[in-house]
Design an enzyme around this catalytic site. Structure first.
Site, mmCIF file in Angstrom:
data_model
loop_
_atom_site.group_PDB
_atom_site.id
_atom_site.type_symbol
_atom_site.label_atom_id
_atom_site.label_comp_id
_atom_site.label_asym_id
_atom_site.label_seq_id
_atom_site.Cartn_x
_atom_site.Cartn_y
_atom_site.Cartn_z
ATOM 1 N N GLY A 26 0.779 -1.048 0.042
ATOM 2 C CA GLY A 26 -0.148 0.154 -0.089
ATOM 3 C C GLY A 26 0.897 1.276 -0.082
ATOM 4 O O GLY A 26 2.162 1.084 -0.208
ATOM 5 N N GLY A 27 0.287 2.465 -0.076
ATOM 6 C CA GLY A 27 0.969 3.641 0.110
ATOM 7 C C GLY A 27 1.887 3.749 1.199
ATOM 8 O O GLY A 27 2.963 4.487 1.280
ATOM 9 N N VAL A 31 2.775 -5.390 3.468
ATOM 10 C CA VAL A 31 2.478 -6.379 4.479
ATOM 11 C C VAL A 31 2.721 -7.840 4.038
ATOM 12 O O VAL A 31 2.579 -8.063 3.001
ATOM 13 C CB VAL A 31 0.615 -6.267 4.588
ATOM 14 C CG1 VAL A 31 0.216 -7.302 5.556
ATOM 15 C CG2 VAL A 31 0.396 -5.088 4.760
ATOM 16 N N LYS A 46 3.229 -5.766 9.078
ATOM 17 C CA LYS A 46 3.205 -4.523 8.176
ATOM 18 C C LYS A 46 4.476 -3.663 8.515
ATOM 19 O O LYS A 46 4.695 -3.309 9.648
ATOM 20 C CB LYS A 46 2.048 -3.533 8.426
ATOM 21 C CG LYS A 46 1.895 -2.287 7.576
ATOM 22 C CD LYS A 46 0.755 -1.693 8.081
ATOM 23 C CE LYS A 46 0.560 -0.398 7.364
ATOM 24 N NZ LYS A 46 -0.683 0.357 7.804
ATOM 25 N N ASP A 140 -8.920 6.793 5.942
ATOM 26 C CA ASP A 140 -8.507 6.245 4.543
ATOM 27 C C ASP A 140 -9.371 5.196 4.257
ATOM 28 O O ASP A 140 -9.128 3.916 3.942
ATOM 29 C CB ASP A 140 -6.905 5.786 4.653
ATOM 30 C CG ASP A 140 -6.762 5.581 3.052
ATOM 31 O OD1 ASP A 140 -7.104 6.094 2.220
ATOM 32 O OD2 ASP A 140 -5.456 4.647 2.900
#
Length: 423
Positions: A26-27, A31, A46, A140
């Site tokens: 992800g940004g 993970v 993560k 988010d």
């Protein structure tokens, strides 16, 4: 040219988490799947991207996420076990969640049945209500951060990635977020988030409005345009009404009104809380439960009175074929069954083979079950090229044949036809 191996694979983090594979990116970070040594527990690890860790306040926000998420207990939120720093790397050890993110469900199975979409949004709001109760704002929320988990007959939600979470009572005095810094995913960001202003729980309600808009019509309110145009839409343009975009879906007017209320430009004009919005969404469905709805190309959606659909699906095949998931997404009540279980009260039965070489076994089982007294219509899944098997199945009493790889629309249409044949 051979692909370079990820150096994290095989690494032992903090002396207790051995990385075994990659789950996604992800940004904020990557993970990984890891085993917690000594306990044998499989976790999601993560790790913050190095370039993100160097931005102002990012590492502190990441550590703060770990601290607060470890304290935040809710069955709809991912449980954080541990967090820390090793050298220049920051990590969170979290619950490993098995399920389907909503973005993958939309891509693979198409639109959810209206009542399913509204109920999923209400369940997300229940998680957010608990988070807001301890001062956490997600910031988010989007389809990839909401996962359907559990039994297909009663799917639950898990809200993922509080990586941009803010503590409302610390936001005004905290220097962790620079003034004017824009955080989030543009398609789902509130107007105040687009302006880089401090946010509160009502920013999450706006994101839920964007999420529900997409679940109902297939795209967020301002689409997938360039980021500047999307953010301009959040700031200045009225959101398109969902009933106008897809009148054939039969979306209740009260549901549309709540979507638009959630997408109000001024946060003071949105519902007062996640709990209130969840309750009002469910009330809107209850008040209009007799209104006809459709589920798109698959034909009429099942009603609340529809008989459940039994599925004999071997363990481990759900991710591969997705039969139970496709039916649950379409709004059917799915009940896993074994061949010796009673089929009384079932509206239809779907038999899935155990593998590419087990079709004969599945055909024999489907034929036997179809001959039971008062048996429901039996559908058999199998390879789409074997017309001999199709002919033998129909001749032996099987109601219909569903080719694999699965076309969810084809499955839903055939199951709907089987249910109607019992009326």
């Amino acid at each position: 040219m051979a692909r370079q191996k990820d150096p994290w694979i095989g690494r032992v983090v903090a002396g207790r988490y051995q990385v075994t594979g990659t789950l996604g990116q992800g940004g904020m970070g990557t993970v990984y799947e890891a085993e917690q040594l000594g306990l044998g527990r499989i976790v999601a690890l993560k790790v913050l991207h190095p370039h993100v860790a160097q931005t102002p306040g990012a590492a502190a926000r990441f550590q703060r996420e770990g601290m607060w998420m470890a304290r935040f207990k809710h069955p709809g939120a991912v449980h954080v076990f541990d967090h820390g720093q090793e050298g220049e790397d920051f990590y969170l050890a979290m619950e490993r969640v098995e399920g389907f993110p909503l973005n993958e469900i939309l891509d693979s199975y198409g639109l959810l049945e209206v009542k399913t979409a509204v109920e999923l949004a209400a369940r997300v709001l229940e998680v957010l209500d608990a988070a807001h109760g301890v001062g956490l704002v997600h910031r988010d929320l989007k389809p990839s951060n909401v996962m359907m988990v559990g039994d297909a007959s009663a799917p639950r939600v898990k809200v993922l990635d509080f990586g941009l979470a803010a503590l409302v009572h610390e936001e005004k005095s905290s220097r962790l977020t620079e003034k004017g810094q824009v955080l989030g995913t543009p398609a789902y960001m509130s107007p105040e988030s687009c302006r880089g202003e401090p946010v509160d729980s009502r920013a999450d309600l706006y994101s839920v409005g964007c999420l529900l808009h997409e679940l109902l019509v297939g795209r967020p309110p301002f689409g997938d345009s360039p980021e500047v145009e999307v953010m301009s839409g959040h700031l200045y343009r009225p959101p398109p009404p969902v009933r106008q975009l897809m009148p054939e879906r039969g979306i209740p007017e009260a549901v549309e009104a709540l979507v638009l209320a959630s997408l109000a430009k001024a946060k003071t004009q949105r519902p007062a809380s996640a709990r209130e919005l969840a309750a009002r969404l469910r009330e809107a469905l209850t008040e209009t439960k007799r209104e006809p709805t459709t589920s798109g190309p698959g034909g009429p959606a099942p009603t609340a009175a529809s008989r459940p659909v039994a599925v004999i699906e071997p363990d481990g095949t759900a991710p591969a074929h997705g039969v139970s998931t496709a039916l649950a997404v379409a709004g059917y009540q799915v009940l896993p069954r074994r061949e010796q279980d009673s089929l009384e009260g079932m509206g239809a039965l779907v038999v899935v083979p155990r593998g590419t070489h087990a079709l004969e076994e599945a055909l024999a089982l489907a034929s036997t079950l179809a001959q039971r007294p008062h048996a429901p219509p039996v559908l058999l899944c199998g390879g789409g090229e074997d017309f001999t098997v199709v002919s033998r199945a129909i001749a032996s009493g099987v109601y219909d044949y569903v080719p694999l790889p699965l076309d969810p629309t084809d499955l839903v249409r055939k199951v709907g036809r089987a249910l109607r044949s019992r009326r």
